[in-house]
Each structure stands twice: as C-alpha cells, then as structure tokens.
Design an enzyme around this catalytic site. Structure first.
Site, PDB file in Angstrom:
ATOM      1  N   SER A  69       0.822  -1.215   0.000  1.00  0.00           N
ATOM      2  CA  SER A  69       0.000   0.000   0.000  1.00  0.00           C
ATOM      3  C   SER A  69       0.856   1.265   0.000  1.00  0.00           C
ATOM      4  CB  SER A  69      -0.915   0.012   1.220  1.00  0.00           C
ATOM      5  OG  SER A  69      -1.696  -1.158   1.248  1.00  0.00           O
TER       6      SER A  69
HETATM    7  N1  SAH Z   1      -0.492  -4.635   3.914  1.00  0.00           N
HETATM    8  C1  SAH Z   1      -0.004  -5.230   2.712  1.00  0.00           C
HETATM    9  C2  SAH Z   1      -1.063  -5.200   1.654  1.00  0.00           C
HETATM   10  C3  SAH Z   1      -1.010  -6.369   0.783  1.00  0.00           C
HETATM   11  S1  SAH Z   1      -2.284  -6.400  -0.424  1.00  0.00           S
HETATM   12  C4  SAH Z   1       1.223  -4.474   2.231  1.00  0.00           C
HETATM   13  O1  SAH Z   1       1.232  -3.236   2.326  1.00  0.00           O
HETATM   14  O2  SAH Z   1       2.149  -5.102   1.745  1.00  0.00           O
HETATM   15  C5  SAH Z   1      -3.503  -7.454   0.365  1.00  0.00           C
HETATM   16  C6  SAH Z   1      -3.021  -8.833   0.710  1.00  0.00           C
HETATM   17  O3  SAH Z   1      -4.166  -9.586   1.134  1.00  0.00           O
HETATM   18  C7  SAH Z   1      -2.398  -9.627  -0.426  1.00  0.00           C
HETATM   19  O4  SAH Z   1      -1.139 -10.064  -0.022  1.00  0.00           O
HETATM   20  C8  SAH Z   1      -3.344 -10.815  -0.630  1.00  0.00           C
HETATM   21  O5  SAH Z   1      -2.715 -12.004  -1.022  1.00  0.00           O
HETATM   22  C9  SAH Z   1      -3.978 -10.942   0.736  1.00  0.00           C
HETATM   23  N2  SAH Z   1      -5.262 -11.619   0.785  1.00  0.00           N
HETATM   24  C10 SAH Z   1      -6.229 -11.698  -0.166  1.00  0.00           C
HETATM   25  N3  SAH Z   1      -7.298 -12.384   0.301  1.00  0.00           N
HETATM   26  C11 SAH Z   1      -7.011 -12.753   1.580  1.00  0.00           C
HETATM   27  C12 SAH Z   1      -7.700 -13.478   2.591  1.00  0.00           C
HETATM   28  N4  SAH Z   1      -8.928 -13.963   2.416  1.00  0.00           N
HETATM   29  N5  SAH Z   1      -7.078 -13.671   3.769  1.00  0.00           N
HETATM   30  C13 SAH Z   1      -5.823 -13.179   3.995  1.00  0.00           C
HETATM   31  N6  SAH Z   1      -5.127 -12.496   3.072  1.00  0.00           N
HETATM   32  C14 SAH Z   1      -5.699 -12.272   1.889  1.00  0.00           C
END
Ligand code: SAH
Length: 221
Positions: A69
C-alpha cells in the site's frame, strides 16, 4: 519496540522526505507512528528492482499480483486504529509485511493472516531478520478473522471487502476499532468502525483503492 539501525542506511533521506512530505504534511500527527515510519526500512519490503521507488507516494507491485500500500494509506489506517502499547491486533492480508512491521512496533502483539503461502513466508523471513518477535504469521482466509485468538483491540484489513462481516466485528474487544476498505471491487470507502458495548459507530475516512480479499466473507476470485 523494534527499530532498524539507520546508520549507513542510504535510504534514510528518502524515508525522512516521505514522512515529512507525504505523511506529516497531510495531517498525520501521531508522534509514535511518525517515529516508527521514520525508522522502518520500507525498501526491504519491496521487490529488489523497485527499491529506489520504495519511498514514492504510491502503491507498488509485489509478487503474485498483490500490492504494498501507499505509505500515506498505511499511515492513515494505522492512525485510525489509535494503537496502544498493550494492544493485540489482527491484520488481514500480510502482503509484504510492511504494515505488519508498523503494527508490531506500536502494539504488544500482531496476528497476521495471509492467503498466499509464498508472501507469508517472505514477510516472516524479513520481519524475523529485522528482529520482530511479537508477530504470529498465519496462512488462510483472513476474512473469517481468527476467532481462536479473539478478542482483538484492533482489526485491520489491507484488502477490500464487499461488506463488513459481522463475524469480524464480533471479534473486536469492547471499545475495539476495525479499519477496512469496504465497497466495490475497484473503488472502496475506508471505514473506521468503533465498537462501543453492543453498538458500533462508523466513520468514513474517504475513498480508496485496494486489491480484493478473496475468501468466504470477501470476493469469490
Ligand atoms: N499490507 C499489505 C497489503 C497487501 S495487499 C502491504 O502493504 O504489503 C492485500 C493482501 O491480502 C495480499 O497479499 C493478498 O494475497 C492478501 N489476501 C487476499 N485475500 C485474503 C484473505 N482472504 N485472507 C488473507 N489475506 C488475503
């Protein structure tokens, strides 16, 4: 609290500029948060070829089509959680682990759930190498929360949800706070929900664009 040794860190100036021009200037004033964002080496959480852009004012791609993000969004969501040093936090969507590092620096413990094994393992390796020992890494569907370890003082979803799942709200402690992007597949509202006894109070923190959370209470694909 963990902090990265910034001596000899060539990214120190970029990080300083990020905090002053993207975070503080847009109204984030929590001093503990600003200090933590000044110290965490964000460039270690992005793919190597993107390290020079790690402190830029936007999200960046990660492996597997996910994103880390935008720094300001991380700050806005974290500030809204009003974290206290003794808090237990649930994070849904570990991704790169950058947001996880910030949460773990400000709270007592963090349970972070990621759907993709490869991302969870990479984040864990990185965060352990940086010295964090108060993070529990889980692989699975975080849209269900993690009822075994509930209640949480704070819950943060770092991917979008079509609506607020009751089961997540039920895992908030009394006076707990949940922050999540809720709405459409490509555009959402950033919601901050406070639980006050049996009631909830919702605030709209503005429009946002997050990758979808795929799961039972999320999107189907
Ligand atoms: N806070 C992270 C954002 C990653 S994007 C950063 O800044 O790096 C959102 C993440 O949620 C992705 O890695 C994706 O694989 C994960 N995701 C998607 N569906 C999910 C679920 N049901 N449970 C846990 N993680 C999930």
């Amino acid at each position: 609290m963990n902090s990265h040794d910034v001596k000899d860190d060539p990214f120190c100036n970029l990080r300083h500029n990020m905090v002053s021009s993207q975070i503080r200037s847009r109204g984030i004033s929590n001093q503990r948060l600003l200090k933590v964002m000044q110290s965490i080496p964000r460039h270690l959480f992005v793919p190597r070829y993107l390290q020079k852009s790690a402190y830029d004012d936007h999200a960046l791609p990660l492996d597997s089509g996910q994103t880390i993000s935008q720094p300001y969004m991380v700050a806005l969501m974290t500030e809204a959680l009003c974290l206290q040093a003794d808090d237990k936090v649930l994070e849904i969507g570990t991704g790169s682990g950058y947001q996880t590092a910030i949460l773990a620096s400000l709270a007592r413990s963090v349970f972070t759930v990621e759907r993709l094994r490869s991302l969870s393992h990479m984040a864990e390796k990185n965060l352990r190498a940086l010295g964090y020992d108060n993070i529990h890494f889980l692989i699975g569907d975080g849209t269900l929360g993690l009822p075994d370890k509930a209640p949480y003082n704070c819950i943060i979803a770092t991917g979008s949800l079509p609506q607020l799942p009751e089961s997540l709200l039920a895992q908030l402690d009394e006076n707990g706070i949940l922050v999540a992007p809720v709405g459409g597949r490509s555009l959402q509202k950033l919601l901050c929900v406070k639980r006050i006894g049996t009631k909830v109070e919702k605030h709209d923190l503005g429009g946002c664009q997050f990758v979808p959370l795929i799961g039972q209470n999320g999107w189907s694909s």
